[in-house]
Design an enzyme around this catalytic site. Structure first.
Site, PDB file in Angstrom:
ATOM      1  N   GLU A  12       0.822  -1.209   0.000  1.00 51.26           N
ATOM      2  CA  GLU A  12       0.000   0.000   0.000  1.00 51.26           C
ATOM      3  C   GLU A  12       0.864   1.270   0.000  1.00 51.26           C
ATOM      4  OE1 GLU A  12      -3.805  -1.494   2.658  1.00 51.26           O
ATOM      5  OE2 GLU A  12      -1.898  -1.206   3.651  1.00 51.26           O
ATOM      6  N   ASP A 192     -11.808  -6.856  -1.105  1.00 50.85           N
ATOM      7  CA  ASP A 192     -12.540  -8.122  -0.902  1.00 50.85           C
ATOM      8  C   ASP A 192     -13.829  -7.780  -0.172  1.00 50.85           C
ATOM      9  OD1 ASP A 192     -10.363  -7.796   1.402  1.00 50.85           O
ATOM     10  OD2 ASP A 192     -12.122  -8.804   2.246  1.00 50.85           O
TER      11      ASP A 192
END
Ligand code: ADE
Length: 227
Positions: A12, A192
């Site tokens: 990230e 997700d």
């Protein structure tokens, strides 16, 4: 005006580190803080590690060392809100630590920490330059020391805590920032759906979700005026 970007994982943070010019690195509390300019704005990027303790330690260390004008916790999350699925982005108006529980002594369930409303709206506008309206939401993000991979827990986080997404750091960063009066934003792209498919979905959608956060913050910093 210095911005601090806190990410949980290298995947990230790496893209933001790569955007910095005139980069200077410094290690504090076992974490690598990289400072430089992003579109002419002073920015420090750090990977805090996963979970609330890492996030709180990181935020407090950085506030004392860099005195940031604003902190943005950025990364991926599990989508729990209706229609909040992979490809979506959520910006927090507030956060709730859903595993903070004093109900046995009569207190409210969870611990809410507000985000800075001006920063949240600015991040929302930046997200809308990158994604269509139906893929950007402003609302509550739930934080807990757990990767949620079952639909029962996901629906409880949605229905009981009124959250759109779940992750593991935002609430801790927001709580620490609130104590020092530092404006905080939380920007999360959905990797997700916090269900039985997460084990496969998370690695599958991680890179594209991270890429969306990079585009959004690049757009956000591009929109700021350099003094
Ligand atoms: N970050 C990304 N997906 C997540 C999930 N399902 N639970 C907690 N944190 C996450």
């Amino acid at each position: 005006m210095r911005y601090l970007l806190i990410c949980a994982m290298d995947s990230e943070a790496d893209g933001f580190r790569a955007m910095l010019s005139d980069r200077v690195d410094e290690e504090l509390s076992g974490m690598l803080f990289s400072s430089g300019d992003l579109k002419g704005i002073p920015v420090t990027v750090v990977k805090c590690g996963v979970g609330k303790v890492n996030a709180a330690l990181c935020a407090q260390t950085a506030i004392l060392r860099f005195a940031p004008s604003a902190v943005i916790n950025v990364g991926v999350a599990g989508g729990v809100g209706k229609g909040v699925v992979t490809g979506h982005v959520v910006i927090a108006d507030d956060t709730i630590q859903y595993d903070f529980d004093l109900t046995a002594i009569g207190e409210e369930d969870g611990l809410v920490s507000a985000c800075d409303s001006t920063l949240a709206l600015a991040l929302y506008s930046a997200a809308r330059t990158v994604l269509p309206e139906d893929r950007v939401s402003l609302g509550r993000i739930a934080t807990g020391d757990r990767f949620v991979g079952d639909s029962l827990t996901a629906s409880r986080i949605r229905d009981h805590y009124n959250a759109l997404a779940c992750e593991m750091e935002g609430g801790a960063v927001a709580q620490v920032c609130a104590r020092s009066g530092v404006p905080c934003g939380v920007l999360r792209a959905i990797s997700d759906n916090a269900n039985e498919h997460s084990e496969v979905d998370f690695p599958t959608f991680l890179a594209s979700a991270v890429a969306d956060t990079e585009k959004i913050l690049f757009s956000y910093f591009s929109s700021l005026k350099v003094d």
